[in-house]
Design an enzyme around this catalytic site. Structure first.
Site, mmCIF file in Angstrom:
data_model
loop_
_atom_site.group_PDB
_atom_site.id
_atom_site.type_symbol
_atom_site.label_atom_id
_atom_site.label_comp_id
_atom_site.label_asym_id
_atom_site.label_seq_id
_atom_site.Cartn_x
_atom_site.Cartn_y
_atom_site.Cartn_z
ATOM 1 N N GLY A 45 15.889 -28.077 17.713
ATOM 2 C CA GLY A 45 15.797 -29.366 17.037
ATOM 3 C C GLY A 45 14.415 -29.767 16.539
ATOM 4 O O GLY A 45 14.276 -30.538 15.606
ATOM 5 N N GLU A 99 8.940 -32.337 21.401
ATOM 6 C CA GLU A 99 10.398 -32.501 21.449
ATOM 7 C C GLU A 99 10.847 -33.322 20.249
ATOM 8 O O GLU A 99 10.149 -34.239 19.815
ATOM 9 C CB GLU A 99 10.790 -33.255 22.726
ATOM 10 C CG GLU A 99 11.132 -32.366 23.899
ATOM 11 C CD GLU A 99 12.551 -31.802 23.838
ATOM 12 O OE1 GLU A 99 13.148 -31.755 22.738
ATOM 13 O OE2 GLU A 99 13.053 -31.408 24.895
ATOM 14 N N ASP A 100 12.019 -33.020 19.724
ATOM 15 C CA ASP A 100 12.607 -33.859 18.687
ATOM 16 C C ASP A 100 13.074 -35.182 19.285
ATOM 17 O O ASP A 100 12.854 -36.244 18.730
ATOM 18 C CB ASP A 100 13.772 -33.137 17.997
ATOM 19 C CG ASP A 100 14.717 -32.466 18.991
ATOM 20 O OD1 ASP A 100 14.422 -32.452 20.205
ATOM 21 O OD2 ASP A 100 15.758 -31.956 18.554
ATOM 22 N N ASP A 103 16.251 -37.703 25.759
ATOM 23 C CA ASP A 103 17.469 -38.464 26.027
ATOM 24 C C ASP A 103 17.501 -38.771 27.530
ATOM 25 O O ASP A 103 16.844 -39.704 27.983
ATOM 26 C CB ASP A 103 18.629 -37.572 25.557
ATOM 27 C CG ASP A 103 19.975 -38.254 25.502
ATOM 28 O OD1 ASP A 103 20.505 -38.559 26.576
ATOM 29 O OD2 ASP A 103 20.504 -38.468 24.393
ATOM 30 N N LYS A 131 15.128 -42.227 23.811
ATOM 31 C CA LYS A 131 16.214 -43.168 24.133
ATOM 32 C C LYS A 131 15.945 -43.759 25.513
ATOM 33 O O LYS A 131 16.367 -43.194 26.526
ATOM 34 C CB LYS A 131 17.556 -42.426 24.157
ATOM 35 C CG LYS A 131 18.026 -41.849 22.830
ATOM 36 C CD LYS A 131 19.374 -41.133 23.024
ATOM 37 C CE LYS A 131 19.926 -40.560 21.745
ATOM 38 N NZ LYS A 131 21.123 -39.709 21.977
ATOM 39 N N PHE A 152 24.208 -41.270 19.399
ATOM 40 C CA PHE A 152 24.015 -39.886 18.966
ATOM 41 C C PHE A 152 23.554 -39.851 17.507
ATOM 42 O O PHE A 152 24.105 -40.545 16.658
ATOM 43 C CB PHE A 152 25.296 -39.069 19.132
ATOM 44 C CG PHE A 152 25.073 -37.611 18.886
ATOM 45 C CD1 PHE A 152 24.492 -36.811 19.864
ATOM 46 C CD2 PHE A 152 25.402 -37.040 17.668
ATOM 47 C CE1 PHE A 152 24.248 -35.472 19.635
ATOM 48 C CE2 PHE A 152 25.166 -35.691 17.426
ATOM 49 C CZ PHE A 152 24.588 -34.913 18.409
ATOM 50 N N ASP A 159 21.045 -31.651 15.325
ATOM 51 C CA ASP A 159 22.342 -31.165 14.867
ATOM 52 C C ASP A 159 23.522 -31.859 15.544
ATOM 53 O O ASP A 159 23.404 -32.396 16.649
ATOM 54 C CB ASP A 159 22.479 -29.675 15.195
ATOM 55 C CG ASP A 159 22.658 -29.437 16.695
ATOM 56 O OD1 ASP A 159 21.741 -29.802 17.446
ATOM 57 O OD2 ASP A 159 23.727 -28.938 17.102
ATOM 58 N N ARG A 165 21.175 -30.164 10.468
ATOM 59 C CA ARG A 165 19.735 -30.012 10.722
ATOM 60 C C ARG A 165 18.920 -30.101 9.434
ATOM 61 O O ARG A 165 17.741 -30.409 9.437
ATOM 62 C CB ARG A 165 19.442 -28.643 11.359
ATOM 63 C CG ARG A 165 20.031 -28.451 12.740
ATOM 64 C CD ARG A 165 19.426 -27.197 13.380
ATOM 65 N NE ARG A 165 20.174 -26.739 14.540
ATOM 66 C CZ ARG A 165 19.999 -27.184 15.775
ATOM 67 N NH1 ARG A 165 19.116 -28.136 16.014
ATOM 68 N NH2 ARG A 165 20.704 -26.706 16.772
HETATM 69 P P1 XMP Z 1 17.842 -34.523 27.524
HETATM 70 O O1 XMP Z 1 19.063 -35.315 27.885
HETATM 71 O O2 XMP Z 1 17.679 -33.303 28.397
HETATM 72 O O3 XMP Z 1 18.182 -34.020 26.087
HETATM 73 O O4 XMP Z 1 16.604 -35.394 27.465
HETATM 74 C C1 XMP Z 1 17.243 -33.481 25.300
HETATM 75 C C2 XMP Z 1 17.848 -32.580 24.265
HETATM 76 O O5 XMP Z 1 19.187 -32.925 23.932
HETATM 77 C C3 XMP Z 1 19.378 -32.945 22.534
HETATM 78 N N1 XMP Z 1 19.747 -34.321 22.107
HETATM 79 C C4 XMP Z 1 20.264 -34.661 20.932
HETATM 80 N N2 XMP Z 1 20.556 -33.925 19.843
HETATM 81 N N3 XMP Z 1 21.291 -35.866 18.720
HETATM 82 C C5 XMP Z 1 21.068 -34.531 18.744
HETATM 83 O O6 XMP Z 1 21.323 -33.885 17.743
HETATM 84 C C6 XMP Z 1 21.025 -36.686 19.760
HETATM 85 O O7 XMP Z 1 21.240 -37.894 19.689
HETATM 86 C C7 XMP Z 1 20.484 -36.047 20.934
HETATM 87 N N4 XMP Z 1 20.099 -36.519 22.145
HETATM 88 C C8 XMP Z 1 19.658 -35.438 22.823
HETATM 89 C C9 XMP Z 1 18.073 -32.517 21.937
HETATM 90 O O8 XMP Z 1 18.130 -31.138 21.653
HETATM 91 C C10 XMP Z 1 17.050 -32.749 23.014
HETATM 92 O O9 XMP Z 1 15.984 -31.828 22.985
HETATM 93 MG MG MG Z 2 15.711 -30.362 21.490
#
Ligand code: XMP
Ligand code: MG
Length: 175
Positions: A45, A99-100, A103, A131, A152, A159, A165
């Site tokens: 991402g 990081e993109d 979450d 988030k 989301f 993606d 993407r």
């Molecule tokens: P965590 O929960 O481990 O998640 O902090 C991090 C990774 O989860 C993906 N991610 C998303 N991808 N839309 C996406 O396309 C979203 O809203 C989203 N939220 C989490 C992402 O790869 C991130 O690095």
């Molecule tokens: Mg990611």
């Protein structure tokens, strides 16, 4: 906007994203003046954010990538799998994970543990999106482009079922 089998609506324009990217870059440039940075981007991402951010970095830096996976469909699977490991020496270096989106923070926690084994001199996280309502970790990322609701999103590297993407703006899922 349709991506795979879901509908999405415009959330952040390319211009808004670029503003957020520049803000992060300028904070990093100030904090790391006269230091050397190793950026470790988390694939897939992050590829667009990493490429735009690094163009605004004026301090000496290296760039490398790792690949981990935690998401399946539109929610975190609760498990983080390492798919491509680290190829750069981090010992004694100033590391910034890119990081993109952060979450739940589970991916970060796992990365933190992985990075500590490499004994960097310092370790911080820069993310385009955060988030806060979904975050379950201890320390939030130091550099945040934008805080967003717990919805989301796709586009700008992010993606839905590997699609979307390529979009230059960011879209929010329609419920
Ligand atoms: P965590 O929960 O481990 O998640 O902090 C991090 C990774 O989860 C993906 N991610 C998303 N991808 N839309 C996406 O396309 C979203 O809203 C989203 N939220 C989490 C992402 O790869 C991130 O690095
Ligand atoms: Mg990611």
């Amino acid at each position: 906007m349709e991506v795979a089998d879901r509908s999405f609506e415009l959330f952040l324009t390319h211009e808004e994203i670029q503003e957020a990217v520049k803000n992060v870059a300028s904070k990093i440039n100030t904090d790391y003046e006269n230091k050397e940075i190793v950026f470790v981007g988390v694939l897939n991402g992050v590829f667009m954010f990493a490429s735009d951010l690094i163009k605004h970095i004026s301090v000496s830096c290296e760039v490398t990538f790792i690949k981990v996976q935690s998401y399946q469909g539109t929610s975190s699977s609760g498990k983080v799998t390492k798919l491509i490991g680290l190829s750069t020496e981090l010992e004694g270096k100033h590391v910034i994970i890119l990081e993109d989106i952060v979450d739940t923070g589970l991916t970060l926690e796992k990365l933190h543990t992985m990075m500590k084994e490499h004994q960097p001199q310092s370790f911080e996280v820069a993310t385009l999106l955060f988030k806060p309502d979904a975050f379950k970790g201890k320390t939030p990322p130091k550099y945040i482009g934008k805080e967003i609701q717990n919805k989301f999103i796709v586009g700008y590297g992010l993606d839905y079922q590997e699609k979307g993407r390529n979009l230059k703006d960011i879209y929010k899922i329609k419920e």
